[in-house]
Design a protein around this motif. Structure first.
Motif, PDB file in Angstrom:
ATOM      1  N   MET A  99      -5.807  -1.270   8.756  1.00 11.61           N
ATOM      2  CA  MET A  99      -6.639  -2.597   8.610  1.00 11.61           C
ATOM      3  C   MET A  99      -7.268  -2.641   7.370  1.00 11.61           C
ATOM      4  N   VAL A 100      -6.639  -3.395   6.522  1.00 14.35           N
ATOM      5  CA  VAL A 100      -6.931  -3.462   5.063  1.00 14.35           C
ATOM      6  C   VAL A 100      -8.580  -4.139   5.193  1.00 14.35           C
ATOM      7  N   GLN A 101      -9.252  -3.041   4.014  1.00 17.75           N
ATOM      8  CA  GLN A 101     -10.486  -3.414   3.855  1.00 17.75           C
ATOM      9  C   GLN A 101     -10.670  -3.261   2.299  1.00 17.75           C
ATOM     10  N   ILE A 102     -10.460  -4.085   1.430  1.00 18.20           N
ATOM     11  CA  ILE A 102     -10.565  -3.674  -0.071  1.00 18.20           C
ATOM     12  C   ILE A 102     -12.047  -3.605  -0.386  1.00 18.20           C
ATOM     13  N   CYS A 157       1.035  -1.312  -0.006  1.00 20.22           N
ATOM     14  CA  CYS A 157       0.046   0.106   0.138  1.00 20.22           C
ATOM     15  C   CYS A 157       0.912   1.351  -0.039  1.00 20.22           C
ATOM     16  N   LYS A 158       0.699   2.147  -0.948  1.00 25.25           N
ATOM     17  CA  LYS A 158       1.275   3.322  -0.759  1.00 25.25           C
ATOM     18  C   LYS A 158       1.032   4.321   0.127  1.00 25.25           C
ATOM     19  N   LEU A 159       0.020   4.018   0.987  1.00 23.27           N
ATOM     20  CA  LEU A 159      -0.120   4.886   1.943  1.00 23.27           C
ATOM     21  C   LEU A 159       0.235   4.416   3.383  1.00 23.27           C
ATOM     22  N   SER A 160       1.074   3.234   3.501  1.00 23.55           N
ATOM     23  CA  SER A 160       1.691   3.021   4.635  1.00 23.55           C
ATOM     24  C   SER A 160       2.663   3.697   5.029  1.00 23.55           C
ATOM     25  N   LYS A 161       2.907   3.803   6.126  1.00 20.86           N
ATOM     26  CA  LYS A 161       4.072   4.482   6.976  1.00 20.86           C
ATOM     27  C   LYS A 161       5.351   4.032   6.604  1.00 20.86           C
ATOM     28  N   ASP A 162       5.407   2.601   6.769  1.00 23.04           N
ATOM     29  CA  ASP A 162       6.492   1.634   6.311  1.00 23.04           C
ATOM     30  C   ASP A 162       6.385   1.299   4.770  1.00 23.04           C
ATOM     31  N   THR A 163       7.462   1.991   4.171  1.00 23.87           N
ATOM     32  CA  THR A 163       7.258   1.835   2.667  1.00 23.87           C
ATOM     33  C   THR A 163       7.655   0.342   2.115  1.00 23.87           C
ATOM     34  N   LYS A 206     -13.670 -11.413 -12.759  1.00 27.83           N
ATOM     35  CA  LYS A 206     -12.672 -11.124 -13.771  1.00 27.83           C
ATOM     36  C   LYS A 206     -11.168 -11.366 -13.102  1.00 27.83           C
ATOM     37  N   PRO A 207     -10.304 -12.137 -13.723  1.00 27.71           N
ATOM     38  CA  PRO A 207      -9.040 -12.331 -13.224  1.00 27.71           C
ATOM     39  C   PRO A 207      -8.162 -11.079 -13.109  1.00 27.71           C
ATOM     40  N   LEU A 208      -7.613 -10.883 -11.891  1.00 32.02           N
ATOM     41  CA  LEU A 208      -6.571  -9.913 -11.739  1.00 32.02           C
ATOM     42  C   LEU A 208      -5.369  -9.932 -12.671  1.00 32.02           C
ATOM     43  N   LEU A 209      -4.941  -8.693 -12.811  1.00 35.57           N
ATOM     44  CA  LEU A 209      -3.503  -9.015 -13.457  1.00 35.57           C
ATOM     45  C   LEU A 209      -2.366  -8.075 -12.533  1.00 35.57           C
ATOM     46  N   GLU A 210      -1.279  -8.422 -12.949  1.00 39.33           N
ATOM     47  CA  GLU A 210      -0.196  -7.815 -12.283  1.00 39.33           C
ATOM     48  C   GLU A 210      -0.254  -6.302 -12.210  1.00 39.33           C
ATOM     49  N   THR A 211      -0.946  -5.739 -13.044  1.00 44.82           N
ATOM     50  CA  THR A 211      -1.124  -4.151 -13.258  1.00 44.82           C
ATOM     51  C   THR A 211      -2.437  -3.857 -12.522  1.00 44.82           C
ATOM     52  N   SER A 212      -3.094  -4.685 -11.980  1.00 43.99           N
ATOM     53  CA  SER A 212      -4.359  -4.163 -11.329  1.00 43.99           C
ATOM     54  C   SER A 212      -4.179  -3.748  -9.995  1.00 43.99           C
ATOM     55  N   LYS A 213      -4.967  -2.890  -9.430  1.00 45.43           N
ATOM     56  CA  LYS A 213      -5.004  -2.076  -8.093  1.00 45.43           C
ATOM     57  C   LYS A 213      -6.190  -2.189  -7.383  1.00 45.43           C
ATOM     58  N   ALA A 214      -5.890  -2.070  -6.004  1.00 45.98           N
ATOM     59  CA  ALA A 214      -7.158  -2.236  -5.210  1.00 45.98           C
ATOM     60  C   ALA A 214      -7.236  -0.880  -4.513  1.00 45.98           C
ATOM     61  N   SER A 215      -8.608  -0.657  -4.205  1.00 44.75           N
ATOM     62  CA  SER A 215      -8.985   0.765  -3.207  1.00 44.75           C
ATOM     63  C   SER A 215      -9.185  -0.083  -1.954  1.00 44.75           C
ATOM     64  N   PRO A 217      -8.334   5.879  -3.962  1.00 47.33           N
ATOM     65  CA  PRO A 217      -8.475   4.704  -4.996  1.00 47.33           C
ATOM     66  C   PRO A 217      -7.139   4.188  -5.621  1.00 47.33           C
ATOM     67  N   ASP A 218      -7.073   3.023  -5.841  1.00 43.79           N
ATOM     68  CA  ASP A 218      -5.931   2.402  -6.203  1.00 43.79           C
ATOM     69  C   ASP A 218      -4.690   2.618  -5.284  1.00 43.79           C
ATOM     70  N   SER A 219      -4.924   2.447  -4.275  1.00 43.50           N
ATOM     71  CA  SER A 219      -3.691   2.787  -3.286  1.00 43.50           C
ATOM     72  C   SER A 219      -2.789   1.325  -3.111  1.00 43.50           C
ATOM     73  N   ILE A 220      -3.287   0.478  -3.282  1.00 40.98           N
ATOM     74  CA  ILE A 220      -2.641  -0.877  -3.097  1.00 40.98           C
ATOM     75  C   ILE A 220      -2.517  -1.315  -4.429  1.00 40.98           C
ATOM     76  N   ILE A 221      -0.894  -1.851  -4.528  1.00 41.18           N
ATOM     77  CA  ILE A 221      -0.515  -2.321  -5.710  1.00 41.18           C
ATOM     78  C   ILE A 221      -0.024  -3.624  -5.767  1.00 41.18           C
ATOM     79  N   ILE A 222       0.129  -4.512  -6.731  1.00 41.92           N
ATOM     80  CA  ILE A 222       0.564  -5.772  -6.927  1.00 41.92           C
ATOM     81  C   ILE A 222       2.303  -5.701  -7.040  1.00 41.92           C
ATOM     82  N   LYS A 223       3.106  -6.224  -6.188  1.00 45.81           N
ATOM     83  CA  LYS A 223       4.488  -6.068  -6.142  1.00 45.81           C
ATOM     84  C   LYS A 223       4.914  -7.505  -6.997  1.00 45.81           C
ATOM     85  N   ASP A 224       4.306  -8.646  -6.769  1.00 44.32           N
ATOM     86  CA  ASP A 224       4.729  -9.815  -7.265  1.00 44.32           C
ATOM     87  C   ASP A 224       3.183 -10.644  -7.442  1.00 44.32           C
ATOM     88  N   HIS A 225       3.220 -11.083  -8.512  1.00 47.52           N
ATOM     89  CA  HIS A 225       1.988 -11.675  -9.154  1.00 47.52           C
ATOM     90  C   HIS A 225       1.774 -13.096  -8.421  1.00 47.52           C
TER      91      HIS A 225
END
Length: 163
Positions: free
Chosen positions: A78-81, A15-21, A98-107, A113-121
């Motif tokens: 406390m993650v709540q997608i 998550c790009k909003l985590s204090k611990d990057t 629909k299947p998620l792709l490695e470029t998909s993002k979660a809110s 919006p789109d604050s959670i990214i996929i680092k490894d598929h």
């Protein structure tokens, strides 16, 4: 879908909003149990879909959330997608997802919006007996120097290849 991988159970997200990057969490597929990717035994790598909503991570936290200040620090994440963006829309699985792709993002309910990214598929390449059988003999000679791959039964006892 050129050069993009399906996201599977065990994928690493951040998550790009985590204090611990460097904080990450592991995605768990909870909405379907039929469709696997890169898992010949169909045991570990369930395909994640845009139906993975709510608490769908192993720890359900990325540390402290910068969107939740508390005095001089931040409250625990406390993650709540709430939604996934950019799934592969040309396929629908049995859970109507629909299947998620490695470029998909979660809110997340706490984030933007789109604050959670996929680092490894989450997919891992596995060499199987069939891969070796279907590969050109010259390529096999380069991949397995000094080993006669024409006798695959003997190879299975010498190399960590899954039959």
């Amino acid at each position: 879908m050129a050069e993009k991988h399906y996201v599977v159970q065990g994928a690493t997200c951040q998550c790009k909003l985590s204090k611990d990057t460097s904080a990450t969490d592991i995605l768990q597929v909870k909405t379907q149990s039929k469709h696997y990717a890169n898992d010949k035994d169909g045991a570990d790598k369930l395909i994640a879909t845009d139906k993975e909503i709510g608490q769908t991570f192993k720890k359900n936290t990325f540390g402290q959330c910068k969107n939740q200040p508390a005095g001089s620090d931040f409250l625990p994440c406390m993650v709540q997608i709430t939604k996934w963006s950019d799934p592969y829309d040309k396929v629908t699985l049995s859970n109507q997802g629909k299947p998620l792709l490695e470029t998909s993002k979660a809110s997340c309910a706490m984030g933007t919006p789109d604050s959670i990214i996929i680092k490894d598929h989450g997919q891992v390449a596995e060499v199987s007996k069939k891969n070796v059988e279907n590969t050109d003999s010259e390529v096999n000679a380069q991949l397995f120097p000094g080993i006669d791959v024409s006798n695959l039964e003997r190879i299975n006892t010498q190399l960590p290849i899954k039959a």
